[in-house]
Each structure stands twice: as structure tokens, then as C-alpha cells.
Design a protein around this motif. Structure first.
Motif, PDB file in Angstrom:
ATOM      1  N   PRO A  27      46.206  16.950  47.076  1.00  0.00           N
ATOM      2  CA  PRO A  27      47.377  16.255  47.234  1.00  0.00           C
ATOM      3  C   PRO A  27      48.745  15.587  47.715  1.00  0.00           C
ATOM      4  CG  PRO A  27      47.779  17.365  45.110  1.00  0.00           C
ATOM      5  CD  PRO A  27      46.679  17.963  45.973  1.00  0.00           C
ATOM      6  N   GLY A  28      49.210  14.864  48.698  1.00  0.00           N
ATOM      7  CA  GLY A  28      50.277  15.104  50.035  1.00  0.00           C
ATOM      8  C   GLY A  28      51.328  14.665  49.581  1.00  0.00           C
ATOM      9  N   GLY A  29      51.718  14.245  48.178  1.00  0.00           N
ATOM     10  CA  GLY A  29      52.731  14.001  47.114  1.00  0.00           C
ATOM     11  C   GLY A  29      52.523  13.861  45.797  1.00  0.00           C
ATOM     12  N   GLU A  30      53.339  14.248  45.069  1.00  0.00           N
ATOM     13  CA  GLU A  30      53.501  13.305  43.837  1.00  0.00           C
ATOM     14  C   GLU A  30      51.973  12.610  43.474  1.00  0.00           C
ATOM     15  OE1 GLU A  30      54.050  14.693  39.926  1.00  0.00           O
ATOM     16  OE2 GLU A  30      54.858  15.830  41.339  1.00  0.00           O
ATOM     17  N   ASP A 342      47.509  11.691  51.904  1.00  0.00           N
ATOM     18  CA  ASP A 342      48.222  12.599  52.639  1.00  0.00           C
ATOM     19  C   ASP A 342      49.915  11.773  51.955  1.00  0.00           C
ATOM     20  OD1 ASP A 342      47.289  12.794  55.317  1.00  0.00           O
ATOM     21  OD2 ASP A 342      47.237  10.999  56.374  1.00  0.00           O
ATOM     22  N   ALA A 343      49.124  11.163  50.352  1.00  0.00           N
ATOM     23  CA  ALA A 343      50.086  10.168  49.840  1.00  0.00           C
ATOM     24  C   ALA A 343      50.139  10.853  48.590  1.00  0.00           C
ATOM     25  CB  ALA A 343      50.110   9.029  49.937  1.00  0.00           C
ATOM     26  N   GLY A 344      49.106  11.539  47.997  1.00  0.00           N
ATOM     27  CA  GLY A 344      48.841  11.955  46.580  1.00  0.00           C
ATOM     28  C   GLY A 344      48.366  10.185  45.468  1.00  0.00           C
ATOM     29  N   ILE A 345      47.847   9.903  46.308  1.00  0.00           N
ATOM     30  CA  ILE A 345      46.978   8.781  45.301  1.00  0.00           C
ATOM     31  C   ILE A 345      45.541   8.545  45.536  1.00  0.00           C
ATOM     32  CG2 ILE A 345      47.350   5.881  46.093  1.00  0.00           C
ATOM     33  CD1 ILE A 345      50.288   6.431  46.775  1.00  0.00           C
ATOM     34  N   GLN A 346      45.672   8.873  44.247  1.00  0.00           N
ATOM     35  CA  GLN A 346      44.729   8.603  43.880  1.00  0.00           C
ATOM     36  C   GLN A 346      43.892   6.983  43.702  1.00  0.00           C
ATOM     37  OE1 GLN A 346      41.543  10.105  40.725  1.00  0.00           O
ATOM     38  NE2 GLN A 346      42.984  12.213  41.970  1.00  0.00           N
ATOM     39  N   VAL A 347      42.337   6.554  45.084  1.00  0.00           N
ATOM     40  CA  VAL A 347      41.953   5.007  44.870  1.00  0.00           C
ATOM     41  C   VAL A 347      40.644   5.199  44.205  1.00  0.00           C
ATOM     42  CG1 VAL A 347      44.587   4.477  45.988  1.00  0.00           C
ATOM     43  CG2 VAL A 347      42.079   4.484  46.499  1.00  0.00           C
ATOM     44  N   GLN A 380      56.912   1.955  43.353  1.00  0.00           N
ATOM     45  CA  GLN A 380      56.575   3.542  44.775  1.00  0.00           C
ATOM     46  C   GLN A 380      55.425   3.589  44.880  1.00  0.00           C
ATOM     47  OE1 GLN A 380      58.287   6.756  42.022  1.00  0.00           O
ATOM     48  NE2 GLN A 380      60.659   5.441  41.741  1.00  0.00           N
ATOM     49  N   ALA A 381      54.663   3.571  43.965  1.00  0.00           N
ATOM     50  CA  ALA A 381      52.778   3.823  44.914  1.00  0.00           C
ATOM     51  C   ALA A 381      52.588   3.120  46.080  1.00  0.00           C
ATOM     52  CB  ALA A 381      52.178   4.062  43.548  1.00  0.00           C
ATOM     53  N   LEU A 382      52.775   1.958  45.476  1.00  0.00           N
ATOM     54  CA  LEU A 382      52.451   0.833  46.236  1.00  0.00           C
ATOM     55  C   LEU A 382      53.048   0.904  47.884  1.00  0.00           C
ATOM     56  CD1 LEU A 382      51.343  -2.332  44.600  1.00  0.00           C
ATOM     57  CD2 LEU A 382      49.729  -0.056  45.055  1.00  0.00           C
ATOM     58  N   ASN A 383      54.295   1.301  47.732  1.00  0.00           N
ATOM     59  CA  ASN A 383      54.947   1.182  48.793  1.00  0.00           C
ATOM     60  C   ASN A 383      54.478   2.527  49.884  1.00  0.00           C
ATOM     61  OD1 ASN A 383      57.261  -0.910  49.972  1.00  0.00           O
ATOM     62  ND2 ASN A 383      57.806   0.229  47.485  1.00  0.00           N
TER      63      ASN A 383
END
Length: 391
Positions: A27-30, A342-347, A380-383
Motif C-alpha cells: 500500500p502506498g500510504g496508511e 499509490d494511495a493505500g486505499i482499498q476499493v 481524507q480518503a476521498l481526497n
């Protein structure tokens, strides 16, 4: 078809597919997980005291169809919410709606419809248990597109008469998972008229019905009752989303006396009754609206966040109800990999919630994003999401 072959054409469930898709990618971020529709708002304050007071009831076998207190509480909620005067033998308890949506097909789908293999109509995209239920009863699943062109609801009225002649059951989810669209009264009336004309049942999955922006979504059973056609609808709801109690596994089905009797009969052999302490909590939850309003206000804040952050994204459409965003992308799998890397966000890629028909998968160009964290974490996540795949 042999029993062992009925499930051979089912794709792997969405979340194992996602794990395989992201395997080996750091993951590319928290990490922020926005995949599963598991509410994270506080559970109602009354849950623990009631459970503690009823702890000895774990020593008793619970009634399969639901305790009198729980059924009466559900009847009361049906009256307040939908204006329906329902008696307890038109209701049965469930271990969440998923069990009921599956078992109702086992109980109510005929082996043949008009001398041929029955059809079960399924919105596409869809909650995956609908397709598994069709496979279990040997019905032909017909996946009906629910796309931007149809208002993200399936247009069952456009189906060929030959298909409708064999239709035994039509599933409808409102507010829809994943798109958040709501079937209004006109839509429901057309569907119920169609069901009556072609002699099929409507299974109304309404588990997101208490999460909405402004106007409460209409209930299919209430609409059918006003039309004098209540036997055409079986509605399903639960406390998972309404009361932030997914682990309680408490839901119900309501409909005509004959349909509910058949579902109860199957559950008496194959169902798992809800423990009595959980039924006591359920009775209190269905009787209380204060915690539901508080819960809805928390989602309103996140609707506003999503509209503010993503409102200028081409094709963005904020949900009318439920807590998922259905975001347009070029390719859902590529977007999911990019967001994790790139962002560490899992969708969740939209294609994992859809079925390819005629070479087209209506979910391929979307990702599903669950708004289950608090408003600050969601913003924060959506940004980060927007900066990664849209800017």
C-alpha cells in the motif's frame, strides 16, 4: 443438471478476488479499507444491558419464527414506517437478510414455470446471493442491466414475453447495492403489475432502506398492499445497517401468509433460529427510532463530504440512499490496483459485483466505495482517491 454442477459457473466471491488482485502490492500510504459494507458507527446504548439481562436465555432453544415480543416490535415498525398493519404470522425472523434472500428462493421457486425451467430475474450489478439462490434451485438467472441509461435500476418491463412467461422470482434492491438508486412508487407499481400479469414473486431487498438523504424510500410491500397485491411481494430487512448491528445477524421477511408459512416451514428444518438474547435486543431496536435518526445524520455528513470532494468528477452521482459510492473509472480493476499501490486505499472493482452478458460487464467501468468510516477519515480518503485517479 447434477447438483455438483449447479455452482460450477459461479465466479469466485468478490473479496477473495480482490485479495488476489492486490496480492504482492504494497500500500502506498496508511491503509484505508473502503470495500466492505460493514457499518462502523456506534451500536445503540441499550444493546449491552439487554443482552446482559437476558444472558440466561442462551440456555433455551429459541422459537424459529421469532419471539412474540420481536414479531410485535417488527409489526409496530412496519406500521410506523410503512403504514402497514401486519400480523405476526405474515413475518418470520431471519439470520440477517442474506439467509432469507437465499432460503426464500428454495421455499418459493417452483421446479417448473409454465412447463419450462423457471427464470429468476436479477439486477446487474447485484448482491451475489441472488445468483447463488438461482443456481441452488436450478433456475435460469437472467441478469437485467441496471446502468446509468436505466437510472441504475433494472428495467424488467423491457424483457421479452417469453422470459417473463417463465419468470418465477424477480429480485430488486432499493436503495440499490452498489449504486444507491431508489425505486420510487411508480417504478414499484409497474414491477408489481408486471409480476401479477406474469404470475411471479418480487423479492424486495430493503436492508438499506433507513439510510437515505431526504425522503424515506417507499417499501415494495406497502405499495403492493395499496394495490391489493400484497401476496406478490416478500420484503426483507435487517438491523445490520439500520442499527449498526451486522454481527447480531437479525433480520426478517414479511409478505403474504402463504409465502411466509413456506419460508417458516423450510427454516424449521434448515434454518438457525436467532438466540433469545439477540431477539430481545432486536425487539428493542425495532421499537426505537432515536438511534436510527442519529445514524442517518452521520451518513448525511458523509454524503456532503462526497459531494464536495467529488462533485466535479465527470459522471459522479451521489447516492440517493445506502452508503456506497459507485464511481466511474476507465477500468475498475486498474483503478483498484492504482489506488492501493499509490494511495493505500482499498476499493472494490465494480466488475466483481456484476455478470458479463453479451460481452459486456456493466460494472467494469466503476469502483464501489463504502462510506463506513467517520466523516473526517472519509474526507481524507476521498481526497487521496480523487488526487490519485481523477486529478
Amino acid at each position: 443438471m447434477a447438483q455438483t454442477e449447479r455452482f460450477s459457473n459461479l465466479p469466485e466471491y468478490a473479496f477473495p478476488r480482490l485479495r488476489a488482485l492486490l496480492s504482492g502490492i504494497q500500500p502506498g500510504g496508511e491503509p484505508v479499507v473502503m470495500t466492505i459494507g460493514e457499518p462502523r458507527h456506534p451500536i445503540p446504548d441499550f444493546v449491552a444491558p439487554i443482552m446482559a439481562d437476558c444472558i440466561a436465555l442462551f440456555g433455551k432453544y429459541p422459537p424459529n419464527e421469532g419471539s412474540a415480543a420481536m414479531l410485535e416490535a417488527i409489526c409496530g415498525w412496519m406500521s410506523r414506517r410503512h403504514g402497514l398493519e401486519v400480523v405476526p404470522d405474515h413475518i418470520t425472523s431471519l439470520n440477517g437478510t442474506r439467509e432469507g434472500l437465499f432460503n426464500a428462493a428454495l421455499a418459493l421457486c417452483p421446479q417448473q414455470k409454465n412447463g419450462a425451467q423457471p427464470v429468476i430475474l436479477i439486477p446487474n450489478p447485484f448482491y451475489q446471493v441472488y445468483a447463488v439462490a438461482a443456481a441452488a434451485v436450478g433456475a435460469e438467472p437472467v441478469f437485467v442491466p441496471a446502468t446509468a441509461e436505466t437510472g441504475f435500476l433494472p428495467d424488467f418491463t423491457a424483457l421479452d414475453e417469453a422470459v417473463l412467461k417463465r419468470t418465477a422470482i424477480a429480485y430488486i434492491c432499493s436503495p440499490a447495492n452498489p449504486q444507491g438508486s431508489i425505486a420510487d412508487e411508480d417504478y414499484l407499481e409497474r414491477l408489481i403489475h408486471l409480476a401479477d400479469r406474469h404470475d411471479f414473486l418480487v423479492f424486495a431487498d430493503e436492508c438499506y432502506s433507513e439510510i437515505y438523504r431526504d425522503t424515506p424510500p417507499p417499501g415494495a410491500l406497502a405499495v403492493a398492499s395499496r394495490m391489493g397485491l400484497s401476496d406478490r411481494v416478500v420484503m426483507f430487512n435487517s438491523l445490520s445497517k439500520r442499527s449498526n448491528l451486522p454481527g447480531l445477524r437479525s433480520g426478517f421477511a414479511a409478505g403474504g401468509r402463504t409465502a411466509i408459512a413456506q419460508i417458516r416451514r423450510l427454516r424449521s428444518y434448515a434454518g438457525a433460529p436467532l438466540p433469545l438474547p439477540a431477539q430481545a435486543v432486536s425487539a428493542a431496536a425495532w421499537a426505537d427510532e432515536t438511534h436510527v435518526q442519529t445514524n442517518r445524520e452521520l451518513y448525511h455528513r458523509k454524503y456532503a463530504v462526497a459531494d464536495r470532494v467529488l462533485g466535479n468528477v465527470p459522471g459522479y452521482q451521489g447516492p440517493a440512499g445506502g452508503f456506497f459510492l459507485w464511481l466511474p473509472v476507465e477500468d475498475g480493476e486498474d483503478a483498484a490496483r492504482t489506488l492501493w499501490r499509490d494511495a493505500g486505499i482499498q476499493v472494490l472493482p465494480g466488475a466483481y459485483l456484476s455478470r458479463e452478458v453479451g460481452g459486456q460487464n456493466p460494472g467494469k467501468g466503476y469502483i464501489r466505495v463504502a462510506l463506513v468510516a467517520d466523516a473526517e477519515e472519509t474526507e481524507q480518503a476521498l481526497n487521496r482517491l480523487k488526487e490519485t485517479i481523477y486529478d
